[in-house]
Motif scaffolding. Sequence first.
Motif, PDB file in Angstrom:
ATOM      1  N   UNK A 179       5.198  37.211  32.939  1.00 63.55           N
ATOM      2  CA  UNK A 179       5.556  36.021  32.164  1.00 63.55           C
ATOM      3  C   UNK A 179       4.295  35.340  31.639  1.00 63.55           C
ATOM      4  N   UNK A 180       4.442  34.622  30.538  1.00 69.76           N
ATOM      5  CA  UNK A 180       3.346  33.831  30.007  1.00 69.76           C
ATOM      6  C   UNK A 180       2.486  34.623  29.039  1.00 69.76           C
ATOM      7  N   UNK A 181       1.341  34.048  28.720  1.00 68.39           N
ATOM      8  CA  UNK A 181       0.428  34.656  27.761  1.00 68.39           C
ATOM      9  C   UNK A 181      -0.126  35.967  28.309  1.00 68.39           C
ATOM     10  N   UNK A 182      -0.251  36.953  27.424  1.00 65.95           N
ATOM     11  CA  UNK A 182      -0.777  38.251  27.842  1.00 65.95           C
ATOM     12  C   UNK A 182      -2.274  38.204  28.108  1.00 65.95           C
ATOM     13  N   UNK A 183      -2.945  37.265  27.474  1.00 65.51           N
ATOM     14  CA  UNK A 183      -4.406  37.268  27.514  1.00 65.51           C
ATOM     15  C   UNK A 183      -4.916  35.845  27.331  1.00 65.51           C
ATOM     16  N   UNK A 184      -6.016  35.532  28.026  1.00 59.53           N
ATOM     17  CA  UNK A 184      -6.609  34.211  27.917  1.00 59.53           C
ATOM     18  C   UNK A 184      -8.125  34.328  28.036  1.00 59.53           C
ATOM     19  N   UNK A 185      -8.838  33.820  27.041  1.00 56.15           N
ATOM     20  CA  UNK A 185     -10.289  33.794  27.062  1.00 56.15           C
ATOM     21  C   UNK A 185     -10.795  32.397  26.745  1.00 56.15           C
ATOM     22  N   UNK A 186     -12.093  32.184  26.941  1.00 54.25           N
ATOM     23  CA  UNK A 186     -12.670  30.858  26.749  1.00 54.25           C
ATOM     24  C   UNK A 186     -13.982  30.958  25.992  1.00 54.25           C
ATOM     25  N   UNK A 187     -14.325  29.868  25.354  1.00 57.59           N
ATOM     26  CA  UNK A 187     -15.655  29.673  24.803  1.00 57.59           C
ATOM     27  C   UNK A 187     -16.281  28.501  25.552  1.00 57.59           C
ATOM     28  N   UNK A 188     -17.509  28.697  26.044  1.00 51.98           N
ATOM     29  CA  UNK A 188     -18.161  27.710  26.898  1.00 51.98           C
ATOM     30  C   UNK A 188     -19.341  27.063  26.181  1.00 51.98           C
ATOM     31  N   UNK A 189     -19.611  25.801  26.506  1.00 47.21           N
ATOM     32  CA  UNK A 189     -20.815  25.159  25.985  1.00 47.21           C
ATOM     33  C   UNK A 189     -21.997  25.476  26.903  1.00 47.21           C
ATOM     34  N   UNK A 190     -23.135  24.888  26.593  1.00 49.87           N
ATOM     35  CA  UNK A 190     -24.348  25.203  27.350  1.00 49.87           C
ATOM     36  C   UNK A 190     -24.267  24.765  28.807  1.00 49.87           C
ATOM     37  N   UNK A 191     -23.365  23.830  29.112  1.00 43.28           N
ATOM     38  CA  UNK A 191     -23.183  23.373  30.489  1.00 43.28           C
ATOM     39  C   UNK A 191     -22.113  24.158  31.242  1.00 43.28           C
ATOM     40  N   UNK A 192     -21.415  25.063  30.533  1.00 43.33           N
ATOM     41  CA  UNK A 192     -20.370  25.850  31.173  1.00 43.33           C
ATOM     42  C   UNK A 192     -18.986  25.273  31.066  1.00 43.33           C
ATOM     43  N   UNK A 193     -18.826  24.171  30.317  1.00 51.23           N
ATOM     44  CA  UNK A 193     -17.501  23.589  30.121  1.00 51.23           C
ATOM     45  C   UNK A 193     -16.752  24.358  29.032  1.00 51.23           C
ATOM     46  N   UNK A 194     -15.436  24.404  29.153  1.00 48.50           N
ATOM     47  CA  UNK A 194     -14.614  25.103  28.171  1.00 48.50           C
ATOM     48  C   UNK A 194     -14.463  24.220  26.932  1.00 48.50           C
TER      49      UNK A 194
END
Length: 320
Positions: A152-167
């Motif tokens: 169930x739910x999204x098949x895939x999830x990715x992120x882009x992070x800033x220089x501090x590691x926040x999404x």
Amino acid sequence: MHDCKPPSGAMNRWLNSYPSVEGCYGHLLLEEKADRDPNLAAALIPYFESAHRDAREHFAAQIGINLHPDADEDDDDDDAALLLYPRCLPPTARRGLFGEVMTGLVTEHFKFVGAHEWSIPIFLFRYHADVEKYLFDLARDPARVRAVFGRFGSDFLGVSLDSDGAVIRLIVGEAKWRETLNSSTVSNLMLGDWKRNRNTGERVRKGGVWFEINRDLPVPHGVRQLQRLLFECDRDGHAAAIVSLDKALALRNPVPIPRTNLIMIAGDGAATREPRTALIGWEETPEEYTSSNDLQVVELILNGGAALIDEIYDLLWAED
């Protein structure tokens, strides 16, 4: 954690890429080259093992299999090998998983709309409840072979992070595998199957990828799953990401995170297909897409893709 970089050299030798970007819409056509490298599966296996590692260890613990190489000799190694995730799953389930892993692979390897830098800290495969049930039953009754329902739910999830590691941005994907891709197959995928209205007798489309992606929540359930996995598996290394996701998930006054939607369809090209022919229009955003989020479409056209999938999944953790 997922810690394997895409095998860029193998990807470039394997696929021809035809990208386009029109405003907030990106389209990427990927076609398998004529001669497949006989070592392609071996080149892809480290990425696939990295993608499935968390779920493999989680399911092994849930069903009571010891994956450690120094496990007691009294353990039934033959039975354990047969039950190792994801090698033991039925073919249809393997094909679905292949599409989801390939979605991550192309996201990390190719440039998408917006030219964001994407990463996948960990795949969400441990949340495949029916696989857990399937493996638990199979370990106790080898005759319990059956089809497996999708996650169930999204098949895939990715992120882009800033220089501090926040999404600072999410990419949320739907991955669809079909043995043969043609216009009618893709229409059914995207618009839903034809159904007959009981009251009027009229044939109408129901469901489909466009319907699901247009109505998805701004921050889907998979984001909570990702946050929990980061907290469990790498709390210190992803502290900033965990906090930023917590703010986005708040029920009151959530802090929005921009989002890119991703659709990937994969399968073999039809016998009559001409090279460099897209099945989803690339010149402008499809009219069926009504979300305000950026959209990236990927078409992965293979030649004998099912054989490649079986080769990869048969060889995962072959040393076990």
